[in-house]
Scaffold this motif. Structure first.
Motif, PDB file in Angstrom:
ATOM      1  N   LEU A  13       0.518  -0.987   0.205  1.00 33.81           N
ATOM      2  CA  LEU A  13       0.321   0.113   0.264  1.00 33.81           C
ATOM      3  C   LEU A  13       1.254   1.660  -0.059  1.00 33.81           C
ATOM      4  O   LEU A  13       0.386   2.112  -0.940  1.00 33.81           O
ATOM      5  CB  LEU A  13      -1.215  -0.227   1.447  1.00 33.81           C
ATOM      6  N   ILE A  17       0.892   3.884  -2.944  1.00 34.29           N
ATOM      7  CA  ILE A  17       0.613   5.658  -2.481  1.00 34.29           C
ATOM      8  C   ILE A  17       1.853   6.454  -3.151  1.00 34.29           C
ATOM      9  O   ILE A  17       1.939   7.731  -3.686  1.00 34.29           O
ATOM     10  CB  ILE A  17       0.164   5.788  -0.739  1.00 34.29           C
ATOM     11  N   GLY A  20       1.480   7.234  -6.464  1.00 30.57           N
ATOM     12  CA  GLY A  20       1.061   8.128  -6.862  1.00 30.57           C
ATOM     13  C   GLY A  20       0.797   9.351  -6.851  1.00 30.57           C
ATOM     14  O   GLY A  20       0.758  10.390  -7.225  1.00 30.57           O
ATOM     15  N   ALA A  21       1.920   9.902  -5.898  1.00 28.33           N
ATOM     16  CA  ALA A  21       2.338  10.775  -5.413  1.00 28.33           C
ATOM     17  C   ALA A  21       3.376  11.474  -6.355  1.00 28.33           C
ATOM     18  O   ALA A  21       3.565  12.518  -6.309  1.00 28.33           O
ATOM     19  CB  ALA A  21       2.801  10.731  -3.506  1.00 28.33           C
ATOM     20  N   LEU A  24       1.700  13.304  -9.269  1.00 28.27           N
ATOM     21  CA  LEU A  24       1.159  14.317  -8.752  1.00 28.27           C
ATOM     22  C   LEU A  24       1.451  15.540  -9.479  1.00 28.27           C
ATOM     23  O   LEU A  24       2.966  15.320  -9.628  1.00 28.27           O
ATOM     24  CB  LEU A  24       0.946  14.398  -7.380  1.00 28.27           C
ATOM     25  N   PRO A  25       1.250  16.596  -9.542  1.00 27.09           N
ATOM     26  CA  PRO A  25       1.768  17.529 -10.371  1.00 27.09           C
ATOM     27  C   PRO A  25       3.047  17.570  -9.274  1.00 27.09           C
ATOM     28  O   PRO A  25       2.739  18.242  -8.061  1.00 27.09           O
ATOM     29  CB  PRO A  25       1.030  18.571 -11.346  1.00 27.09           C
ATOM     30  N   ASN A  34       4.453  20.879  -2.490  1.00 31.12           N
ATOM     31  CA  ASN A  34       3.686  20.281  -3.982  1.00 31.12           C
ATOM     32  C   ASN A  34       2.659  18.960  -2.996  1.00 31.12           C
ATOM     33  O   ASN A  34       2.332  18.273  -2.056  1.00 31.12           O
ATOM     34  CB  ASN A  34       5.273  19.228  -3.871  1.00 31.12           C
ATOM     35  N   PRO A  35       2.025  19.304  -4.384  1.00 36.76           N
ATOM     36  CA  PRO A  35       0.276  17.852  -3.384  1.00 36.76           C
ATOM     37  C   PRO A  35       0.678  16.745  -2.976  1.00 36.76           C
ATOM     38  O   PRO A  35       0.226  16.082  -2.514  1.00 36.76           O
ATOM     39  CB  PRO A  35      -0.144  18.292  -4.681  1.00 36.76           C
ATOM     40  N   PHE A  37       3.351  15.813  -1.774  1.00 37.21           N
ATOM     41  CA  PHE A  37       4.833  15.818  -0.542  1.00 37.21           C
ATOM     42  C   PHE A  37       4.049  14.891   1.334  1.00 37.21           C
ATOM     43  O   PHE A  37       4.954  14.528   1.106  1.00 37.21           O
ATOM     44  CB  PHE A  37       5.319  17.738   0.187  1.00 37.21           C
ATOM     45  N   PHE A  38       3.080  15.558   1.232  1.00 33.18           N
ATOM     46  CA  PHE A  38       2.939  14.626   2.932  1.00 33.18           C
ATOM     47  C   PHE A  38       1.920  13.422   2.015  1.00 33.18           C
ATOM     48  O   PHE A  38       3.226  12.120   3.159  1.00 33.18           O
ATOM     49  CB  PHE A  38       1.757  15.268   3.217  1.00 33.18           C
ATOM     50  N   PRO A  39       1.670  13.178   0.561  1.00 36.67           N
ATOM     51  CA  PRO A  39       1.613  11.229   0.886  1.00 36.67           C
ATOM     52  C   PRO A  39       3.068  10.581   0.848  1.00 36.67           C
ATOM     53  O   PRO A  39       2.761   9.582   0.736  1.00 36.67           O
ATOM     54  CB  PRO A  39       0.851  12.030  -0.198  1.00 36.67           C
ATOM     55  N   ILE A  41       5.361  11.134   2.572  1.00 32.46           N
ATOM     56  CA  ILE A  41       5.867  11.172   3.987  1.00 32.46           C
ATOM     57  C   ILE A  41       5.065   9.885   4.364  1.00 32.46           C
ATOM     58  O   ILE A  41       5.555   8.624   5.157  1.00 32.46           O
ATOM     59  CB  ILE A  41       5.359  12.023   4.435  1.00 32.46           C
ATOM     60  N   VAL A  42       3.159   9.745   4.123  1.00 30.18           N
ATOM     61  CA  VAL A  42       2.937   8.589   4.945  1.00 30.18           C
ATOM     62  C   VAL A  42       2.937   7.435   4.082  1.00 30.18           C
ATOM     63  O   VAL A  42       2.953   6.498   5.044  1.00 30.18           O
ATOM     64  CB  VAL A  42       1.499   9.033   4.271  1.00 30.18           C
TER      65      VAL A  42
END
Lengths: 142, 502
Positions: A13, A17, A20-21, A24-25, A34-35, A37-39, A41-42
């Motif tokens: 998983l 993610i 997918g991250a 992202l643009p 950056n959108p 960035f946080f994903p 880290i997760v």
């Protein structure tokens, strides 16, 4: 072994993610905008934790869970999940009252309840649910 | 004071009172039936209250919440099975009192001291919440990020068997919170190209699934897998009139006073700590009371002090949890996390700004909490006498009622079948998590805190030009970061210490 499988699933998983991250643009100004960035880290957190759980599960070869379900219970659970699935697939077709009555009656049978009380209680619950939602809350069912 | 009086005028309207009574009655039923939890009830009832004005809708939810925590003690006393996790410690002394033929007294203590604890919690909320909210208004993004992280870590620290599993549950919650629009640039993320997911996963249907459907699936396989035994409460065997006296006498009241104070204070403090709930509050309240009591040896054998301490602790905890939830926007436990979703449904975002902009709403909640406690105090003595028969409701009827209310309730929120599928998938997730002993609290907490943590983390980094030292150079943020590290490390230290002892 269940822990090992959960660990592998969590690891996978995390990878999905992260992938997918990455798609992202990109951000403007700073990396924190950056959108993705946080994903990311997760995702890294999930991968690390998944690897730890998989390692622990493999090393101990035991689960913190409650052991294997008997064949009968697996069948009953599968039947209930299948019944809910079917009820949702048929949502909007036929009549809410009839669909729900059959759904609840069969649920009671799966839950090992006696036939006659099942029929009676299913009817009462169906009618009360219908009255509550359509008459009191004005929800349009089908 | 004037604002509180205005709020009372608002909640004393006949319609609001009616819904509050309805919520209290439902809460009494939910709490008494072992297996049904306050979290599940609030989650399932949230969509049903969507159609009501906020004061009436919240009247139902607050009534259910308060009454179910109290009523959990009824089955704990009569059957030695806690009705809700909050009543685990009530079995220690409640059931031994029943064995001593003092069932009435045990039930009476449960009613009276639950109300005392509940009202004490609200008093503390009234005193502490406004200054806390004023203080929190000075928080910047770094402080909010650190506070959110602290809240998340606390729930993981108290999440039982495995810290790794608690962390995984939290990270899965964070991953679910990523679905939808990016909170800063509104870029669609992880919506799988679906327009239904563009605004994110519907929080309430997901909660209904995890806490409602998941619980039904889990209970079905665990209950049907066990040999069936008929446990009948004392009142059922002997007739309800034989329960004996329910009220404590003056001597007993004085004897239980220290335990009441210890339980109340412990409950509020534990409740205010993000992540810890009424179950932990009641256990710690009981233990503190035992350590300080002159009659330690009676604890666990039917001590009225022990029962008074647990009953006050688990109900005063609600006031503490509400303080953190409303003043800081950080849920104290799983129920308050669900309640945040309910508040948002009425267009209210809990947090310090709510105390500045919507103080009338805060006072309305206080009014409802006070009335809910008074209602169950008034009805609890009668209800407890007859609850014995209610406990024997066949499980399949209970399960199927939850099943259909969860499915139709999820649909009714937005008239969207998609939400029902979300609830169904949430149910499967909830079942698997229960079965393999992953704590559920961190998922819900992370779903709520995820966007807060992300937005403030990124904003803080933008302010500091990407320098993460901002989280360590601001005193409040540093305190929360250290608290987070301590919370995450404490289970490891405790395990090591336990290993050395053994």
């Amino acid at each position: 072994m269940a822990d090992f499988l959960f660990g592998v699933f969590t690891l996978a998983l995390g990878m999905v993610i992260y992938w997918g991250a990455n798609r992202l643009p990109g951000g403007v100004l700073t990396f924190a905008l950056n959108p993705g960035f946080f994903p990311k880290i997760v995702a890294v957190g999930l991968m690390v934790l998944g690897a730890i759980l998989a390692y622990q599960g493999w090393k101990n070869r035991q689960t913190y869970g409650e052991g294997k379900l008997s064949k009968e219970l697996r069948l009953r659970l599968g039947a209930l999940l299948g019944l809910v699935f079917l009820y949702l697939i048929l949502w909007g077709n036929g009549s809410f009252l009839l669909n729900t009555l059959i759904f609840l009656f069969l649920s009671h049978i799966i839950m090992k309840y006696r036939v006659l009380p099942s029929l009676l209680s299913s009817t009462v619950i169906t009618v009360l649910t219908w009255i509550l939602f359509t008459q009191a809350f004005r929800v349009r069912l089908f | 004071m004037e604002a509180l009086l205005v709020a009372f005028q608002q909640v004393l309207q006949p319609q609001v009172l009616l819904y509050l009574i309805l919520g209290t009655v439902l809460g009494l039923a939910v709490g008494t039936l072992p297996g049904l939890t306050a979290t599940m009830a609030v989650a399932i009832l949230t969509p049903l209250t969507f159609w009501l004005p906020p004061e009436s809708g919240l009247g139902v939810l607050i009534g259910v919440w308060n009454a179910s925590i109290f009523a959990g003690g009824i089955s704990a006393v009569l059957l030695n099975i806690p009705g809700t996790p909050a009543s685990i410690a009530s079995t220690f002394d409640g059931h031994p009192l029943v064995k001593k033929d003092q069932a009435g007294l045990a039930l009476g203590i449960n009613v009276l001291y639950s109300a005392i604890g509940g009202l004490f919690g609200i008093l503390i909320f009234l005193i502490a919440a406004f200054p806390l909210a004023r203080f929190a208004l000075s928080f910047g993004p770094a402080e909010y990020f650190a506070l959110g992280l602290f809240g998340l870590s606390m729930m993981i620290a108290v999440s039982g068997t495995s810290v790794v599993k608690g962390l995984i549950a939290g990270f899965i919650g964070l991953a679910l919170s990523l679905v939808g629009l990016d909170p800063m640039l509104a870029t669609p993320r992880f919506n799988l190209g679906s327009t239904q997911l563009i605004t994110g996963l519907s929080f309430i249907p997901l909660m209904i699934g995890i806490f409602g459907l998941g619980e039904v699936f889990y209970q079905m396989v665990t209950t049907l897998g066990q040999p069936q035994e008929q446990t009948k409460p004392q009142g059922e065997r002997k007739g309800f009139s034989s329960l004996g006296r329910m009220l404590v006498n003056a001597k007993e009241f004085v004897q239980t006073l220290p335990a009441t104070i210890i339980g109340s204070v412990t409950g509020v403090v534990i409740g205010a700590i993000p992540g810890s709930g009424a179950d932990i509050a009641s256990l710690i309240g009981w233990e503190f009371s035992r350590r300080t009591s002159k009659r330690k040896e009676e604890y666990g054998k039917g001590s009225i002090e022990g029962l008074a301490a647990t009953c006050t602790a688990n109900n005063s905890c609600l006031g503490g949890a509400l303080t953190t939830m409303m003043a800081l926007g950080i849920p104290g436990d799983a129920v308050t996390a669900v309640l945040i979703g309910s508040f948002m449904m009425y267009g209210v975002q809990p947090g310090p700004a709510m105390f500045r902009d919507k103080s009338d709403f805060v006072f309305m909640v206080i009014g409802l909490m006070i009335l809910a406690n008074l209602f169950f105090l008034a009805t609890g003595f009668i209800f407890s006498r007859f609850a014995g028969g209610f406990i024997l409701l066949p499980k399949p009827i209970m399960w199927s009622t939850i099943l259909i209310l969860s499915l139709v309730g999820s649909f009714s929120l937005n008239n969207r079948l998609f939400d029902v599928w979300v609830a169904f998938l949430g149910g499967i997730l909830g079942f698997l998590f229960r079965r393999y002993q992953f704590p559920l609290g961190p998922i819900i907490l992370a779903l709520i805190l995820g966007p807060i943590v992300e937005r403030n983390f990124r904003t803080a980094l933008i302010i500091s030009h990407g320098n993460p030292a901002i989280f360590l150079t601001r005193p409040i943020s540093l305190i929360f970061i250290l608290g987070t590290a301590l919370a995450l490390a404490s289970p490891l230290f405790l395990r090591k210490k336990r290993g050395q002892k053994e």
